[in-house]
Design a protein around this motif. Structure first.
Motif, mmCIF file in Angstrom:
data_model
loop_
_atom_site.group_PDB
_atom_site.id
_atom_site.type_symbol
_atom_site.label_atom_id
_atom_site.label_comp_id
_atom_site.label_asym_id
_atom_site.label_seq_id
_atom_site.Cartn_x
_atom_site.Cartn_y
_atom_site.Cartn_z
ATOM 1 N N ALA A 122 -12.784 11.638 8.083
ATOM 2 C CA ALA A 122 -11.863 12.313 7.011
ATOM 3 C C ALA A 122 -12.123 11.528 5.853
ATOM 4 O O ALA A 122 -12.227 10.358 5.681
ATOM 5 N N THR A 126 -7.778 5.093 3.751
ATOM 6 C CA THR A 126 -6.575 4.810 4.822
ATOM 7 C C THR A 126 -6.891 4.888 6.070
ATOM 8 O O THR A 126 -7.090 4.267 7.257
ATOM 9 N N ILE A 127 -7.549 6.134 6.537
ATOM 10 C CA ILE A 127 -7.904 6.680 7.657
ATOM 11 C C ILE A 127 -9.230 6.007 8.222
ATOM 12 O O ILE A 127 -9.326 5.304 9.169
ATOM 13 N N SER A 130 -8.335 2.285 9.266
ATOM 14 C CA SER A 130 -7.429 2.360 10.589
ATOM 15 C C SER A 130 -8.468 2.600 11.740
ATOM 16 O O SER A 130 -8.249 2.071 12.843
ATOM 17 N N LEU A 131 -9.668 2.970 11.582
ATOM 18 C CA LEU A 131 -10.434 3.465 12.644
ATOM 19 C C LEU A 131 -11.544 2.588 12.810
ATOM 20 O O LEU A 131 -12.174 1.896 13.811
ATOM 21 N N LYS B 336 -14.395 6.427 20.583
ATOM 22 C CA LYS B 336 -14.656 6.178 19.317
ATOM 23 C C LYS B 336 -16.052 5.668 19.195
ATOM 24 O O LYS B 336 -16.473 5.144 20.034
ATOM 25 N N LYS B 394 2.588 11.633 3.113
ATOM 26 C CA LYS B 394 3.403 10.443 3.204
ATOM 27 C C LYS B 394 4.662 10.770 3.663
ATOM 28 O O LYS B 394 5.686 9.857 3.176
ATOM 29 N N PRO B 422 -9.844 17.886 9.922
ATOM 30 C CA PRO B 422 -9.601 16.603 10.653
ATOM 31 C C PRO B 422 -8.095 16.225 11.246
ATOM 32 O O PRO B 422 -7.604 15.325 10.824
ATOM 33 N N ASP B 425 -7.353 12.835 12.848
ATOM 34 C CA ASP B 425 -7.287 11.619 12.174
ATOM 35 C C ASP B 425 -6.163 11.569 11.245
ATOM 36 O O ASP B 425 -5.519 10.496 11.200
ATOM 37 N N TYR B 426 -5.504 12.440 10.666
ATOM 38 C CA TYR B 426 -4.376 12.338 9.721
ATOM 39 C C TYR B 426 -3.101 12.330 10.674
ATOM 40 O O TYR B 426 -2.173 11.376 10.136
ATOM 41 N N ARG B 428 -2.901 10.629 13.596
ATOM 42 C CA ARG B 428 -3.110 9.254 13.980
ATOM 43 C C ARG B 428 -2.380 8.182 12.936
ATOM 44 O O ARG B 428 -1.898 7.256 13.009
ATOM 45 N N LEU B 429 -2.903 8.595 11.700
ATOM 46 C CA LEU B 429 -2.594 7.814 10.474
ATOM 47 C C LEU B 429 -1.047 7.994 10.263
ATOM 48 O O LEU B 429 -0.349 6.663 10.235
ATOM 49 N N LYS B 433 2.020 4.812 10.914
ATOM 50 C CA LYS B 433 3.032 4.334 9.690
ATOM 51 C C LYS B 433 4.497 4.570 10.156
ATOM 52 O O LYS B 433 5.298 3.767 10.045
#
Lengths: 321, 442
Positions: A122, A126-127, A130-131, B336, B394, B422, B425-426, B428-429, B433
């Protein structure tokens, strides 16, 4: 006919009664608001960028009116002019805060920092942060996906396609700090604009040991400490293999720029040097030491033709202290 | 009708290329790089320094808390240095680098192949030994095993569920271990049952491994209280909560642990490691991993020593195919991508997947068309499309209310999304947080 009249009268009566009730209720629950809040808000630039630390200009205006002393408040967008105007409205004296501007503390361009793998996830720094640790050997630097550019509300940034790094347009940057917050690797910093926008800063955030850092990026700070030894003003500190220049102590003498073996220290908006020292012979490093005190003046001399000369010189000195 | 979990789930192409390849032993590396953090929880503390001689099985890093695990040397030789080395994701983490010299094991490790069925240790001794042996969940999450065995006061375990589902496509390491070490696994399960004081164990196996189901069912008849439960092949059945739902028909509530419904889940590989630790005195320093990929010459299963570089196992499987675009550590759904082939294999390495260019190419992200497919496949009953938007904006408070922490990161939503968004991905982010915020509140 009669029914219609009665209906209309009844409705009017209800309307009047409701109006009277509403009037008294409104009086009862009236919230007093300082009229100066509106006035102050009017004076603010209405950018709602959050650079002051408050949610929008209204919030900032409320905080300003409530405060007894507004010397710690600053609107980075409006700068000194707006703050003195606000001070006038509220009857406070305002000291002009030093203007700041964002700088990119990474110089890992595609040439300096070759790619070792490819990220295809993506499009969000930030992503990515973190990855994984970025697609080069440096895990600290710019990830290049442009989250800071998206965060900037003032069109003051763009991604340079060639270098893969963000670029700050100094004239447009209001130092609201949105990009600083957006960057997950904390490579953006707000620094004092300095006299004539002249600044010196370490353009690297790599905390790895020298060899590792140098291998990943040819312009990384390797933590050799030469700049720390060279600086006559103790403005540079070395921590975790990384040098940092304190802009409150820095007198812009530029000696550190010359001694840095990897060119990790950047100077901005200085006039070109008369003769560039070849690589790093000690003779060359000694040369500029000859006139340390006169440095600032001699540098300004060739450029300072226009009339605001005196003013700027003053600004400069206040900056240096 | 075969059992499976109650909501959501997908069925990606299985691609179990290496299912017929027997486990082979990977040569000992010349230099072993052993990270001190190979588990979830606090990293272990290195207790060796440069120049120290170490033997196979010796503790080289001590567990530094309750949720932490010892790290043992997988080789014998001299400690070359203790330094920050790049791990699979490219971040530099502390590792112990050992120059290998011979293969000298600690004397008390029983290296024979004999099956020891008698369990002499008490419950407490077993849990302590499991902790000392540095055993972590070998399904991939690497949660220290002794923590799961220590049932919190006031709760009782009723059933031990053994995760032999291996729902990730491509991976076959658990499958092979079951075929080749069934008896050892059964003893391992008995040990776990004793530690948990439960009378019943259910081994969940997906029906795409009929040979494993047949073999394990046959072996299980020799042991009391252990039954094999064939399951319908569906991803992500290997998730703890999904497996409990499939085998026990019980639903673990949001935010709760399996013990809430009386279940403890352990991976089948973990059961084997427990057998070795208790009966053979052998700490966890080697395990089986699958190396696979459509263009790989020899998709196979290998027993490797922790710390072996990834390049060694690729070499053993016939070398890196030219069209490799991505090397994934783990399965294709939750794995990963690795940043380099020099990184070491660890306790959590269940497989390596080599993907060719055309298999990995990401398609452009399009706008969400509100088709709801992600909602219907989510095994946790979440709304991934919404969570992604909230994470992007956020809105952490709303994310928390929408149970983002329940997400098991299985990737079913991203897999199924027709707009190739994705989602995971988001999410997980956002999860990261929200987790931070929740920890700060405590």
């Amino acid at each position: 006919m009669n029914i219609i009249v009665i209906t209309i009268l009844a409705l009017c009566a209800i309307g009047v009664a409701a109006a009277i009730i509403l009037y008294f209720v409104a009086q009862k629950f009236k919230v007093y608001e300082d009229p100066r809040i509106d006035e102050v808000e009017e004076a603010l630039p209405a950018a709602n960028c959050g650079g002051c630390g408050y949610p929008g200009c209204r919030g900032f205006a409320e905080a300003l009116v409530k405060a007894d002393d507004i010397s710690n408040f600053n609107c980075p967008v409006g700068g000194a002019a707006v703050m003195s105007h606000v001070g006038g409205i509220l009857g406070h004296d305002v000291k002009a805060a030093d203007p700041t501007v964002a700088v990119i503390r990474c110089n890992g361009t595609c040439d300096n920092r070759p790619k070792t793998n490819i990220y295809d996830g993506a499009t969000s720094c930030t992503i990515a942060a973190s990855l994984y640790s970025g697609d080069t050997g440096c895990q600290h630097g710019c990830l290049g996906l442009g989250e800071c550019v998206d965060a900037c509300n003032f069109d003051a940034m763009y991604m340079d396609k060639e270098t893969g790094l963000p670029v700050i347009i100094e004239d447009k940057c209001v130092s609201c700090g949105a990009c600083v917050k957006a960057c997950p690797n904390s490579i953006i910093e707000l620094r004092k604009k300095g006299p004539k926008s002249r600044r010196i800063f370490v353009s690297c955030v790599n905390k790895d040991k020298g060899g590792v850092a140098k291998k990943a990026c040819s312009v990384a700070c390797i933590g050799c400490g030469k700049c720390v030894k060279e600086c006559p003003f103790d403005a540079i500190t070395l921590e975790n293999n990384l040098a940092y220049i304190d802009y409150n102590k820095c007198k812009l003498c530029r000696k550190c720029v010359i001694v840095c073996p990897t060119n990790a220290i950047h100077e901005l908006n200085f006039p070109p040097r008369k003769e560039k020292p070849a690589t790093k012979p000690t003779a060359a490093t000694v040369k500029p030491v000859a006139a340390p005190k006169a440095e600032a003046k001699t540098e300004e001399a060739p450029k300072a033709k226009p009339e605001p000369k005196a003013k700027e010189a003053k600004d400069g000195t206040s900056d240096n202290k | 009708m075969l059992k499976t979990f109650s909501i959501g789930g997908i069925h990606p192409e299985e691609n179990k290329l290496s299912a017929q390849s027997a486990i082979q032993e990977l040569p000992i590396p010349k230099i072993a790089t052993i990270p001190i953090a190979q588990h979830i929880g606090a990293p272990a503390k290195a207790i060796v320094k440069k120049g120290d001689e170490v033997k196979v099985g010796q503790v080289i890093a001590q567990s530094s808390g309750f949720v932490s695990a010892n790290i043992h040397s997988s080789v014998s030789g001299t400690v070359f240095k203790v330094d920050d080395v790049m791990d699979a994701t490219g971040f530099r983490r502390t590792s112990i680098i050992i120059k290998v010299d011979g293969d000298e094991w600690l004397e008390h490790i029983d290296r024979s192949e004999d099956l020891v069925t008698e369990i002499t240790q008490t419950k407490e001794e077993i849990i302590k030994r499991v902790g000392d042996a540095g055993i972590v969940g070998l399904g991939g999450a690497t949660f220290p095993a002794h923590v799961k065995l220590s049932v919190p006061p006031g709760k009782t375990a009723e059933v031990l569920v053994i995760n032999a589902v291996e729902c990730e496509p491509y991976l076959t390491s658990d499958h092979r271990v079951m075929l080749e070490k069934a008896d050892e696994i059964m003893v391992g399960i008995e040990i776990l049952m004793k530690a948990l004081e439960v009378k019943k164990a259910i081994i969940g196996i997906e029906n795409n491994k009929p040979d494993a189901i047949a073999h394990m069912t046959q072996v299980a008849t020799k042991y009391s209280g252990i039954e094999v439960c064939p399951l319908k092949t569906q991803y992500p059945q290997g998730g703890e909560k999904q497996l409990i739902s499939a085998t026990m028909k019980r639903e673990v509530p949001s935010g709760a642990l399996p013990i809430e419904v009386g279940a403890v889940v352990q991976n089948v590989g973990t059961a084997f490691a427990v057998y070795e630790a208790i009966q053979k005195n052998k700490p966890l320093f080697e395990r089986v991993a699958t190396i696979t990929g459509k263009s790989l010459k020899n998709p196979s299963n290998w027993k490797f020593r922790v710390g072996t570089p990834v390049s060694d196992i690729i070499e053993a499987a016939g070398g890196l195919p030219e069209d490799t675009a991505k090397i994934v550590g783990g399965g294709p759904m939750m794995g990963k991508a690795l940043v380099s082939v020099d990184v070491p294999l660890t306790k959590g390495s269940s497989g390596l997947l080599l993907l060719a260019e055309e298999e990995t190419a990401r398609k452009a992200t399009k706008a969400c068309i509100r088709c709801g497919k992600c909602v219907s496949v989510c095994p946790m009953g979440l709304e991934p499309y919404l969570l992604m938007v909230l994470a992007d904006k956020k809105e952490y408070e709303r994310l928390e209310n929408d149970a983002v922490m329940d997400c098991i990161e299985c990737g079913s939503c991203s897999f199924t999304c027709p707009a190739t968004r994705p989602l995971l991905d988001y999410i997980r982010l956002g999860k990261g947080k929200v987790g931070q915020i929740m920890r700060a509140r405590k």
